[in-house]
Design a protein around this motif. Structure first.
Motif, mmCIF file in Angstrom:
data_model
loop_
_atom_site.group_PDB
_atom_site.id
_atom_site.type_symbol
_atom_site.label_atom_id
_atom_site.label_comp_id
_atom_site.label_asym_id
_atom_site.label_seq_id
_atom_site.Cartn_x
_atom_site.Cartn_y
_atom_site.Cartn_z
ATOM 1 N N PHE A 75 47.944 -35.671 -33.889
ATOM 2 C CA PHE A 75 48.543 -37.004 -33.812
ATOM 3 C C PHE A 75 49.009 -37.517 -35.171
ATOM 4 C CE2 PHE A 75 46.053 -36.822 -29.908
ATOM 5 C CZ PHE A 75 47.005 -37.216 -28.991
ATOM 6 N N GLU A 76 48.236 -37.245 -36.220
ATOM 7 C CA GLU A 76 48.610 -37.711 -37.561
ATOM 8 C C GLU A 76 49.959 -37.131 -37.996
ATOM 9 O OE1 GLU A 76 46.397 -39.461 -39.978
ATOM 10 O OE2 GLU A 76 45.268 -40.032 -38.197
ATOM 11 N N GLU A 77 50.203 -35.884 -37.623
ATOM 12 C CA GLU A 77 51.458 -35.199 -37.976
ATOM 13 C C GLU A 77 52.568 -35.454 -36.964
ATOM 14 O OE1 GLU A 77 51.507 -31.024 -38.508
ATOM 15 O OE2 GLU A 77 50.063 -31.054 -40.111
ATOM 16 N N LYS A 78 52.219 -36.048 -35.821
ATOM 17 C CA LYS A 78 53.173 -36.213 -34.716
ATOM 18 C C LYS A 78 53.741 -34.852 -34.309
ATOM 19 C CE LYS A 78 54.398 -40.942 -35.903
ATOM 20 N NZ LYS A 78 53.048 -41.206 -36.309
ATOM 21 N N PHE A 107 57.678 -34.466 -33.403
ATOM 22 C CA PHE A 107 58.220 -35.759 -32.996
ATOM 23 C C PHE A 107 58.545 -36.546 -34.252
ATOM 24 C CE2 PHE A 107 55.975 -34.343 -29.318
ATOM 25 C CZ PHE A 107 56.656 -34.875 -28.246
ATOM 26 N N PHE A 108 59.521 -37.437 -34.167
ATOM 27 C CA PHE A 108 59.968 -38.195 -35.335
ATOM 28 C C PHE A 108 59.865 -39.687 -35.050
ATOM 29 C CE2 PHE A 108 62.093 -34.129 -35.140
ATOM 30 C CZ PHE A 108 61.796 -33.599 -36.381
ATOM 31 N N ASP A 109 59.457 -40.444 -36.067
ATOM 32 C CA ASP A 109 59.301 -41.885 -35.887
ATOM 33 C C ASP A 109 60.105 -42.707 -36.891
ATOM 34 O OD1 ASP A 109 57.925 -41.481 -38.220
ATOM 35 O OD2 ASP A 109 55.998 -42.156 -37.453
ATOM 36 N N GLY A 110 60.922 -42.037 -37.704
ATOM 37 C CA GLY A 110 61.717 -42.754 -38.693
ATOM 38 C C GLY A 110 61.083 -42.781 -40.070
ATOM 39 N N ASN A 111 59.800 -42.443 -40.180
ATOM 40 C CA ASN A 111 59.107 -42.473 -41.469
ATOM 41 C C ASN A 111 59.327 -41.207 -42.294
ATOM 42 O OD1 ASN A 111 58.065 -44.987 -40.888
ATOM 43 N ND2 ASN A 111 56.213 -44.156 -39.970
ATOM 44 N N THR A 112 59.879 -40.171 -41.699
ATOM 45 C CA THR A 112 60.037 -38.891 -42.397
ATOM 46 C C THR A 112 61.478 -38.637 -42.827
ATOM 47 O OG1 THR A 112 60.325 -37.787 -40.280
ATOM 48 C CG2 THR A 112 58.090 -37.831 -41.187
ATOM 49 N N GLY A 113 62.296 -39.667 -42.814
ATOM 50 C CA GLY A 113 63.694 -39.491 -43.185
ATOM 51 C C GLY A 113 64.590 -39.253 -41.982
#
Length: 181
Positions: A75-78, A107-113
């Motif tokens: 979960f921490e890494e999505k 999965f991407f949440d917008g925090n990784t660019g």
């Protein structure tokens, strides 16, 4: 509220009916969150299925049938890590040869660019082969790249431990535990 044959009318059902991917038969299903499930099909595809919208978000198709063996959500890494396997030499003894592929679904949440609207993506991590009858595979610590498996040794009738201490390196440990089956 009226109850008819175990179902409530005029209310929401406590369960959700999820369709199989179009034109596919489900071989294995693994819920990864309340919103998403990982679905392996009989043709070998692995699909990330959005349970709420009943649609495919991502698909990995190796072009041949693999079995989905183990799945672990970080979960921490999505990220969802999973192993796929196929038997190369089909025997029920120590000469059986199996090939494994370790994959991840990010999965991407917008925090990784990436944009938060970016769909999840399948990525190849590594692959490895084992000899003998594999009983189970364990994704012990994906962050540390640690994986292990129990293998049945027919010749000694014992359980063996196979470990990849760092799946980025082509090295493994094989220990016959001496524990009889």
């Amino acid at each position: 509220m009226d109850v008819v044959k175990g179902t409530a009318t005029n209310s929401k059902r406590w369960y959700k009916v999820v369709k199989a991917p179009p034109g596919e038969e489900v071989d294995w299903l693994s819920p990864i969150t309340s919103s998403y499930t990982l679905c392996a099909t009989k043709t070998g595809k692995v699909v990330c299925w959005d349970v709420q919208t009943d649609r495919c978000l991502a698909e990995w198709s190796p072009g041949e049938r693999w079995e989905l063996w183990k799945c672990r959500v970080e979960f921490e890494e999505k990220t969802v890590y999973f192993t796929m396997a196929k038997v190369i030499v089909p025997r029920n003894d120590d000469s059986r040869l199996m090939e494994f592929v370790l994959m991840r679904l990010r999965f991407f949440d917008g925090n990784t660019g990436e944009s938060a609207d970016t769909l999840p993506r399948f990525e190849h991590v590594t692959e490895f082969k084992t000899k003998g009858v594999v009983m189970n595979v364990f994704l012990l610590d994906p962050i540390a790249r640690l994986l292990s498996a129990f293998i049945y040794a027919n010749g000694t009738n014992t359980i063996c431990l196979y470990a990849l201490l760092d799946w980025d390196k082509p090295e493994y440990i094989f220990i016959d535990t001496g524990i009889e089956c």
